[in-house]
Enzyme design. Structure first.
Site, PDB file in Angstrom:
ATOM      1  CE  LYS A  35      13.365  23.525  68.919  1.00 28.97           C
ATOM      2  NZ  LYS A  35      14.686  24.199  68.840  1.00 28.97           N
ATOM      3  N   GLY A  36      11.169  18.282  65.106  1.00 25.45           N
ATOM      4  CA  GLY A  36      11.434  17.701  63.782  1.00 25.45           C
ATOM      5  C   GLY A  36      10.230  17.512  62.878  1.00 25.45           C
TER       6      GLY A  36
ATOM      7  CG  ASP B 232      11.809  14.077  62.442  1.00 21.90           C
ATOM      8  OD1 ASP B 232      11.664  13.106  63.221  1.00 21.90           O
ATOM      9  OD2 ASP B 232      12.675  14.956  62.624  1.00 21.90           O
TER      10      ASP B 232
ATOM     11  CG  ASP C 248      18.380   7.194  63.750  1.00 21.26           C
ATOM     12  OD1 ASP C 248      18.806   6.471  62.857  1.00 21.26           O
ATOM     13  OD2 ASP C 248      19.130   7.864  64.487  1.00 21.26           O
TER      14      ASP C 248
ATOM     15  CE  LYS D 263      19.063   8.480  59.381  1.00 19.99           C
ATOM     16  NZ  LYS D 263      20.024   9.259  60.223  1.00 19.99           N
TER      17      LYS D 263
ATOM     18  CG  ASP E 198      17.927  19.465  63.981  1.00 18.68           C
ATOM     19  OD1 ASP E 198      17.408  18.324  63.962  1.00 18.68           O
ATOM     20  OD2 ASP E 198      18.608  19.876  64.932  1.00 18.68           O
TER      21      ASP E 198
ATOM     22  NE  ARG F 120      14.744  22.161  64.189  1.00 17.29           N
ATOM     23  CZ  ARG F 120      14.833  20.936  64.702  1.00 17.29           C
ATOM     24  NH1 ARG F 120      14.312  19.911  64.075  1.00 17.29           N
ATOM     25  NH2 ARG F 120      15.472  20.738  65.845  1.00 17.29           N
TER      26      ARG F 120
HETATM   27  P1  IMP Z   1      15.697   7.814  67.596  1.00 16.61           P
HETATM   28  O1  IMP Z   1      15.289   7.871  69.018  1.00 16.61           O
HETATM   29  O2  IMP Z   1      17.131   7.401  67.444  1.00 16.61           O
HETATM   30  O3  IMP Z   1      14.797   6.984  66.708  1.00 16.61           O
HETATM   31  O4  IMP Z   1      15.747   9.303  67.097  1.00 16.61           O
HETATM   32  C1  IMP Z   1      14.717   9.903  66.508  1.00 16.61           C
HETATM   33  C2  IMP Z   1      14.969  11.371  66.376  1.00 16.61           C
HETATM   34  O5  IMP Z   1      16.332  11.667  66.022  1.00 16.61           O
HETATM   35  C3  IMP Z   1      14.149  11.900  65.238  1.00 16.61           C
HETATM   36  O6  IMP Z   1      12.864  12.271  65.655  1.00 16.61           O
HETATM   37  C4  IMP Z   1      14.974  13.047  64.735  1.00 16.61           C
HETATM   38  O7  IMP Z   1      14.618  14.210  65.433  1.00 16.61           O
HETATM   39  C5  IMP Z   1      16.396  12.684  65.052  1.00 16.61           C
HETATM   40  N1  IMP Z   1      17.108  12.177  63.848  1.00 16.61           N
HETATM   41  C6  IMP Z   1      17.388  10.894  63.529  1.00 16.61           C
HETATM   42  N2  IMP Z   1      18.028  10.810  62.345  1.00 16.61           N
HETATM   43  C7  IMP Z   1      18.130  12.079  61.895  1.00 16.61           C
HETATM   44  C8  IMP Z   1      18.692  12.667  60.692  1.00 16.61           C
HETATM   45  O8  IMP Z   1      19.210  11.999  59.783  1.00 16.61           O
HETATM   46  N3  IMP Z   1      18.611  14.024  60.597  1.00 16.61           N
HETATM   47  C9  IMP Z   1      18.046  14.809  61.571  1.00 16.61           C
HETATM   48  N4  IMP Z   1      17.503  14.311  62.690  1.00 16.61           N
HETATM   49  C10 IMP Z   1      17.562  12.959  62.856  1.00 16.61           C
HETATM   50 MG    MG Z   2      12.548  14.206  66.383  1.00 17.74          MG
END
Ligand code: IMP
Ligand code: MG
Length: 177
Positions: free
Chosen positions: A40-41, A96, A99, A127, A155, A161
Site C-alpha cells: 500500500k505504501g 515509497d 530500506d 534509507k 504507515d 498513511r
Molecule cells: P525493505 O524490504 O526493508 O526495503 O522494506 C521496504 C518497505 O518497508 C517499504 O516499501 C515500506 O513499506 C516499509 N518501510 C521501510 N521503512 C519505513 C518507514 O520508515 N516507515 C514506513 N514504512 C517503512
Molecule cells: Mg512498501
C-alpha cells in the site's frame, strides 16, 4: 507526541514529484511505460507522479508486505501480482521507500524473469544506511537518515498513511491501537 518533526512538507513533496516525473518523461521520450505501484505504501506517491508524466503510461500494482511494526521481518509476501503482461515492455517499479532492499530485490528479480524490454526503479525515499541487499535504484526523491517515517503513504501499523506530509514517528511515546 506520536507525530514527530516534519521531514518533508506537502510543497517539498510536490516539487520533488514534479522533478522526478520530468526526468522520467525525458528519459522515456517516444516510449510507453508500465508503471508498477507497490501497495500500500506507494499509493500517494504513485498517484502524484503518474499524473505528471508526459509519455503514455499503463498502470499496474503489486501488493507485497515485508514489514512487521518498525522492524523488517526480512520475509516478503506477495498478496497480489501484476495483471499486465510485461514482456518487451518498459517497466518502472514505484515504491515509497527503499530500506533494507529485500522487498525491492525480490520484486525486481521476479519481474526480470518475465523478460521486460527494460526495468527501472523509482522510490520517493532512500534509507541507504539500512541497506542489506544492493539494488540499482534509478530515480530517488530524497535520501533520509535511519529514522522511521510516517505520512504520505508511510504507515505505522497501517495508521497515518493519509497525512499530506512526511514526519518522523516517535515510537517511545506511541499509543497506537
Ligand atoms: P525493505 O524490504 O526493508 O526495503 O522494506 C521496504 C518497505 O518497508 C517499504 O516499501 C515500506 O513499506 C516499509 N518501510 C521501510 N521503512 C519505513 C518507514 O520508515 N516507515 C514506513 N514504512 C517503512
Ligand atoms: Mg512498501
Amino acid at each position: 507526541m506520536i507525530i514527530g518533526k516534519t521531514l518533508f512538507t506537502t510543497e517539498q513533496i510536490q516539487s520533488k514529484v514534479i522533478e522526478l516525473a520530468n526526468r522520467i518523461s525525458k528519459d522515456y521520450k517516444g516510449k510507453e511505460i508500465v508503471m508498477v505501484g507497490m501497495l500500500k505504501g506507494a499509493f500517494m506517491f504513485f498517484a502524484d507522479i503518474v499524473r505528471h508524466i508526459k509519455v503514455p503510461v499503463l498502470i499496474d500494482f503489486i501488493i507485497a508486505s515485508s514489514y512487521l511494526g518498525t522492524d523488517s521481518s526480512g520475509e516478503v509476501i506477495i498478496h497480489s501480482d501484476l495483471k499486465e503482461d510485461i514482456e518487451n515492455k518498459h517497466i518502472i517499479i514505484v515504491d515509497d521507500i527503499i530500506d533494507t532492499g529485500i522487498t525491492m530485490n525480490l520484486i525486481r528479480e521476479r519481474l526480470l524473469m518475465r523478460n521486460p524490454a527494460s526495468l527501472k526503479i523509482c522510490v520517493f525515499l532512500d534509507k541507504e544506511e539500512r541497506r542489506i541487499v544492493e539494488v540499482p535504484v534509478d530515480y530517488i526523491g530524497y535520501k533520509i537518515p535511519n529514522e522511521y517515517v510516517i505520512g504520505y503513504g508511510f504507515d505505522y501499523k497501517n495508521n497515518y498513511r493519509n497525512l499530506p506530509y512526511v514526519a518522523i514517528f516517535k515510537k517511545a511515546h506511541n499509543k497506537v491501537k
